[in-house]
Design a protein around this motif. Structure first.
Motif, PDB file in Angstrom:
ATOM      1  N   ILE A 116     -19.689  82.169 -39.450  1.00 49.06           N
ATOM      2  CA  ILE A 116     -19.772  82.880 -40.729  1.00 49.06           C
ATOM      3  C   ILE A 116     -18.593  82.542 -41.633  1.00 49.06           C
ATOM      4  CG2 ILE A 116     -21.051  84.751 -39.643  1.00 49.06           C
ATOM      5  CD1 ILE A 116     -18.573  86.465 -39.766  1.00 49.06           C
ATOM      6  N   GLN A 117     -17.498  82.091 -41.039  1.00 50.94           N
ATOM      7  CA  GLN A 117     -16.352  81.699 -41.856  1.00 50.94           C
ATOM      8  C   GLN A 117     -16.633  80.413 -42.625  1.00 50.94           C
ATOM      9  OE1 GLN A 117     -12.743  81.203 -39.646  1.00 50.94           O
ATOM     10  NE2 GLN A 117     -11.492  80.735 -41.437  1.00 50.94           N
ATOM     11  N   GLN A 118     -17.401  79.507 -42.016  1.00 46.80           N
ATOM     12  CA  GLN A 118     -17.665  78.212 -42.632  1.00 46.80           C
ATOM     13  C   GLN A 118     -18.987  78.176 -43.395  1.00 46.80           C
ATOM     14  OE1 GLN A 118     -16.688  74.697 -40.147  1.00 46.80           O
ATOM     15  NE2 GLN A 118     -16.185  76.176 -38.536  1.00 46.80           N
ATOM     16  N   HIS A 119     -19.828  79.164 -43.187  1.00 46.81           N
ATOM     17  CA  HIS A 119     -21.153  79.133 -43.809  1.00 46.81           C
ATOM     18  C   HIS A 119     -21.048  79.280 -45.326  1.00 46.81           C
ATOM     19  CE1 HIS A 119     -25.393  80.077 -44.590  1.00 46.81           C
ATOM     20  NE2 HIS A 119     -25.630  79.494 -43.428  1.00 46.81           N
ATOM     21  N   SER A 120     -22.009  78.689 -46.020  1.00 45.13           N
ATOM     22  CA  SER A 120     -22.014  78.704 -47.488  1.00 45.13           C
ATOM     23  C   SER A 120     -22.375  80.071 -48.057  1.00 45.13           C
ATOM     24  CB  SER A 120     -23.020  77.670 -48.002  1.00 45.13           C
ATOM     25  OG  SER A 120     -24.344  78.042 -47.633  1.00 45.13           O
ATOM     26  N   ARG A 121     -23.000  80.949 -47.236  1.00 45.70           N
ATOM     27  CA  ARG A 121     -23.460  82.271 -47.665  1.00 45.70           C
ATOM     28  C   ARG A 121     -24.575  82.185 -48.707  1.00 45.70           C
ATOM     29  NH1 ARG A 121     -19.250  86.663 -46.730  1.00 45.70           N
ATOM     30  NH2 ARG A 121     -17.687  85.654 -45.415  1.00 45.70           N
ATOM     31  N   ILE A 122     -25.281  81.068 -48.717  1.00 46.03           N
ATOM     32  CA  ILE A 122     -26.364  80.860 -49.676  1.00 46.03           C
ATOM     33  C   ILE A 122     -27.690  80.794 -48.923  1.00 46.03           C
ATOM     34  CG2 ILE A 122     -27.350  79.299 -51.400  1.00 46.03           C
ATOM     35  CD1 ILE A 122     -24.535  78.376 -52.033  1.00 46.03           C
ATOM     36  N   GLY A 123     -28.670  81.543 -49.410  1.00 45.54           N
ATOM     37  CA  GLY A 123     -30.029  81.430 -48.885  1.00 45.54           C
ATOM     38  C   GLY A 123     -30.223  81.979 -47.494  1.00 45.54           C
ATOM     39  N   ILE A 124     -29.438  82.981 -47.066  1.00 46.04           N
ATOM     40  CA  ILE A 124     -29.609  83.542 -45.731  1.00 46.04           C
ATOM     41  C   ILE A 124     -30.923  84.321 -45.666  1.00 46.04           C
ATOM     42  CG2 ILE A 124     -28.769  85.302 -44.143  1.00 46.04           C
ATOM     43  CD1 ILE A 124     -27.261  82.838 -43.813  1.00 46.04           C
ATOM     44  N   PHE A 147     -20.556  90.044 -44.085  1.00 50.33           N
ATOM     45  CA  PHE A 147     -21.139  88.716 -44.284  1.00 50.33           C
ATOM     46  C   PHE A 147     -22.627  88.823 -44.595  1.00 50.33           C
ATOM     47  CE2 PHE A 147     -23.664  85.340 -42.321  1.00 50.33           C
ATOM     48  CZ  PHE A 147     -23.225  84.227 -43.028  1.00 50.33           C
ATOM     49  N   ALA A 148     -23.353  89.610 -43.800  1.00 49.80           N
ATOM     50  CA  ALA A 148     -24.798  89.731 -44.004  1.00 49.80           C
ATOM     51  C   ALA A 148     -25.113  90.326 -45.364  1.00 49.80           C
ATOM     52  CB  ALA A 148     -25.400  90.587 -42.887  1.00 49.80           C
ATOM     53  N   ALA A 149     -24.334  91.335 -45.780  1.00 44.10           N
ATOM     54  CA  ALA A 149     -24.594  91.974 -47.071  1.00 44.10           C
ATOM     55  C   ALA A 149     -24.289  91.040 -48.228  1.00 44.10           C
ATOM     56  CB  ALA A 149     -23.774  93.259 -47.188  1.00 44.10           C
ATOM     57  N   SER A 150     -23.138  90.355 -48.172  1.00 50.87           N
ATOM     58  CA  SER A 150     -22.761  89.453 -49.260  1.00 50.87           C
ATOM     59  C   SER A 150     -23.660  88.226 -49.321  1.00 50.87           C
ATOM     60  CB  SER A 150     -21.294  89.021 -49.095  1.00 50.87           C
ATOM     61  OG  SER A 150     -21.119  88.296 -47.882  1.00 50.87           O
ATOM     62  N   LEU A 178     -25.029  97.389 -47.931  1.00 51.48           N
ATOM     63  CA  LEU A 178     -25.335  97.214 -49.349  1.00 51.48           C
ATOM     64  C   LEU A 178     -24.314  96.277 -49.981  1.00 51.48           C
ATOM     65  CD1 LEU A 178     -26.006 100.964 -50.223  1.00 51.48           C
ATOM     66  CD2 LEU A 178     -27.665  99.245 -49.472  1.00 51.48           C
ATOM     67  N   ASP A 179     -24.711  95.600 -51.059  1.00 45.78           N
ATOM     68  CA  ASP A 179     -23.795  94.694 -51.731  1.00 45.78           C
ATOM     69  C   ASP A 179     -22.904  95.473 -52.699  1.00 45.78           C
ATOM     70  OD1 ASP A 179     -25.381  95.298 -53.901  1.00 45.78           O
ATOM     71  OD2 ASP A 179     -26.411  93.369 -53.940  1.00 45.78           O
ATOM     72  N   ALA A 180     -22.123  94.742 -53.475  1.00 44.62           N
ATOM     73  CA  ALA A 180     -21.165  95.380 -54.380  1.00 44.62           C
ATOM     74  C   ALA A 180     -21.854  96.246 -55.428  1.00 44.62           C
ATOM     75  CB  ALA A 180     -20.306  94.308 -55.060  1.00 44.62           C
ATOM     76  N   GLN A 181     -23.107  95.955 -55.741  1.00 45.63           N
ATOM     77  CA  GLN A 181     -23.847  96.730 -56.734  1.00 45.63           C
ATOM     78  C   GLN A 181     -24.574  97.928 -56.110  1.00 45.63           C
ATOM     79  OE1 GLN A 181     -23.987  93.221 -56.686  1.00 45.63           O
ATOM     80  NE2 GLN A 181     -22.381  93.296 -58.259  1.00 45.63           N
ATOM     81  N   GLY A 182     -24.400  98.121 -54.792  1.00 46.68           N
ATOM     82  CA  GLY A 182     -25.025  99.250 -54.114  1.00 46.68           C
ATOM     83  C   GLY A 182     -26.490  99.053 -53.810  1.00 46.68           C
TER      84      GLY A 182
END
Length: 500
Positions: A116-124, A147-150, A178-182
């Motif tokens: 999760i540190q190296q993952h792009s966090r895109i398209g999970i 990580f999962a939320a972001s 939840l993400d930053a927008q709740g």
């Protein structure tokens, strides 16, 4: 560490070969060399680098995560492709009392953190972890949830149970999903082996369609939390604790499947206009359903005495079903027969298929005197349109062969197929079989099977060689008797079969 889910991806067509290029140069030369292995009719090879980056990422996602990371060292251009994987699944130790549990768990935690540190966090799409977790490692759980939320994961599966330990020690804050927008992009959420404190102020799970809680301790306003999950279609709660009464609010008007298994609650009440499949497994408790016009299938497994009759009388909301699975566990030979109400409003007028499992705990010398199975004779009277019946009978620690008289049962004009497993020629079994043969006017086949269908342990089907001769003899005599009766009365054909 497990691989990702498989998706159907059609490979692109290979690039055509320029017919004007001289033989022995460029791709033509490569093709002539490869023909020695593949033949002249094979299509020309192509490089993975020729594909768009997003297609390369999809192909990588079809590999197990470990293999995808290993593949990244083949080419410098592939080195970061695995970081765009849409499915991340990890597996670690699930049993606490094993020699290398600590070592394997530490390895799994390190792997998850590294990925999760190296993952792009895109398209999970899916983020899954199946690994027992100690309370002192909760800092890692917080990191994984962030990580999962972001990453806007659509499916989250967190099973942190040790299967040989029954205490949940990992506290999970639902707000962290939840993400930053709740809000949340979650469509499916599985939680196992955690403690949660839901409340009505959590409003971000607006598109959640499936929620599964297993071995979860729940405190707080669970009903208020569910009221904010209006898109929920599937709710499963297995061996959860902390609730006295389980109330499913009317806001869940899209709920289609509800499973309640092993819950120590005193009452179940739910409002679900679209519910089509209801399952309850546990102690006999009041079950109240408001509006069930679309209910088609029900599974009721009551434990304790009179469980079979209670399945037909204690849950009036299941009357409209067409498919019914019931189970009864008789803890004593002194089960009292209970007749069911015969009024039209107390009948299963739409029931067509029923599967019934009866478990009788009795000593060998008592097996011929236990009458729990005869409850079914009265239960069948409540289902006049029944067409198919499957009955699996478990007599725990019982053996022997006997015969007895027939008990009364109403006429059935639609019952065509009956299958009875665990048939050992006990008195109650014989009575029930004869009832069916005499009262099912259009019966096409009655199959008796000494072997128990769906037995969990090999010991349930031992000593069949001692039981089988008596069963076969009784089946032969009974088949001849009813064939003669049917012929003389000029009623429809019937057959009695037994399986070896």
């Amino acid at each position: 560490m497990a691989g990702a889910e498989e998706d159907e991806v059609a490979p692109p067509a290979p690039h055509p070969v320029d017919p004007q290029q001289p033989i022995g140069q460029g791709p033509a030369a490569k093709r002539s060399r490869s023909e020695h292995h593949h033949g002249a009719g094979d299509a020309p090879s192509f490089r993975m680098e020729d594909l768009p980056v997003d297609v390369q990422a999809v192909i990588m996602s079809l590999l197990p995560l470990k293999e995808a990371v290993r593949t990244s060292i083949v080419s410098t251009s592939w080195r970061m492709i695995w970081t765009f994987r849409c499915n991340l699944s990890f597996k670690g130790p699930r049993y606490l009392h094993e020699n290398d549990t600590k070592i394997q768990q530490a390895k799994c935690i390190e792997t998850v953190n590294c990925v999760i540190q190296q993952h792009s966090r895109i398209g999970i799409n899916k983020f899954s972890i199946r690994c027992g977790l100690f309370e002192e490692d909760s800092v890692h759980l917080d990191r994984w949830i962030r990580f999962a939320a972001s990453s806007k994961a659509k499916i989250i599966h967190l099973d942190l149970r040790f299967k040989d330990v029954f205490e949940e020690v990992n506290h999970l804050h639902l707000e962290a999903l939840l993400d930053a927008q709740g809000s949340s992009f979650l469509r499916s959420l599985f939680l196992g082996g955690v403690v949660i404190k839901p409340h009505s102020a959590i409003c971000g799970f607006t598109i959640l369609r499936r929620l599964v809680l297993q071995s979860v301790t729940i405190s707080g306003d669970f009903t208020g939390f569910l009221a904010n999950c209006a898109a929920l279609e599937d709710l499963e709660m297995i061996e959860c604790s902390g609730l006295t009464n389980l109330i499913i609010p009317q806001q869940l008007d899209k709920l289609q499947h509800l499973l309640i298994d092993g819950m120590e609650v005193e009452m179940v009440e739910f409002y679900a206009a679209d519910l089509s499949h209801f399952e309850y497994k546990g102690q006999v408790v009041p079950i109240v359903h408001h509006g069930c016009s679309k209910l088609k299938k029900a599974t009721i497994m009551f434990s304790g005495k009179k469980g079979l009759a209670k399945a037909f009388t204690a849950v009036p909301s299941i009357l409209p079903v067409k498919i019914l699975n019931v189970r009864s566990v008789a803890l004593s030979k002194y089960s009292q027969l209970q007749k069911l109400p015969t009024r039209p409003d107390g009948m299963f007028m739409h029931l067509r298929h029923m599967t019934c499992r009866i478990i009788v705990h009795s000593r060998p010398q008592e097996a011929n005197y236990d009458i729990e199975v005869l409850q079914l004779a009265y239960c069948l009277d409540a289902a006049p349109q029944l067409e198919t019946l499957q009955l699996n009978m478990f007599y725990v620690s019982s053996s022997g062969v006997s015969s007895a008289e027939v008990v009364g049962m109403r006429r059935h004009d639609h019952l065509k197929t009956v299958f009875m497993s665990g048939f050992r020629c006990y008195k109650a079994q014989i009575k029930l079989a004869c009832c069916i043969l005499e009262n099912a006017s259009v019966l096409e086949k009655l199959t008796i099977e000494p072997r128990i269908t769906g037995a969990r342990y090999l010991g349930d089907n031992t000593d069949l060689h001692k039981i089988l001769p008596g069963v076969c003899e009784w089946a032969q005599l009974t088949s001849e008797r009813f064939a003669m009766d049917a012929s003389s009365a000029q009623q429809g054909e019937g057959s009695l079969q037994h399986h070896h």
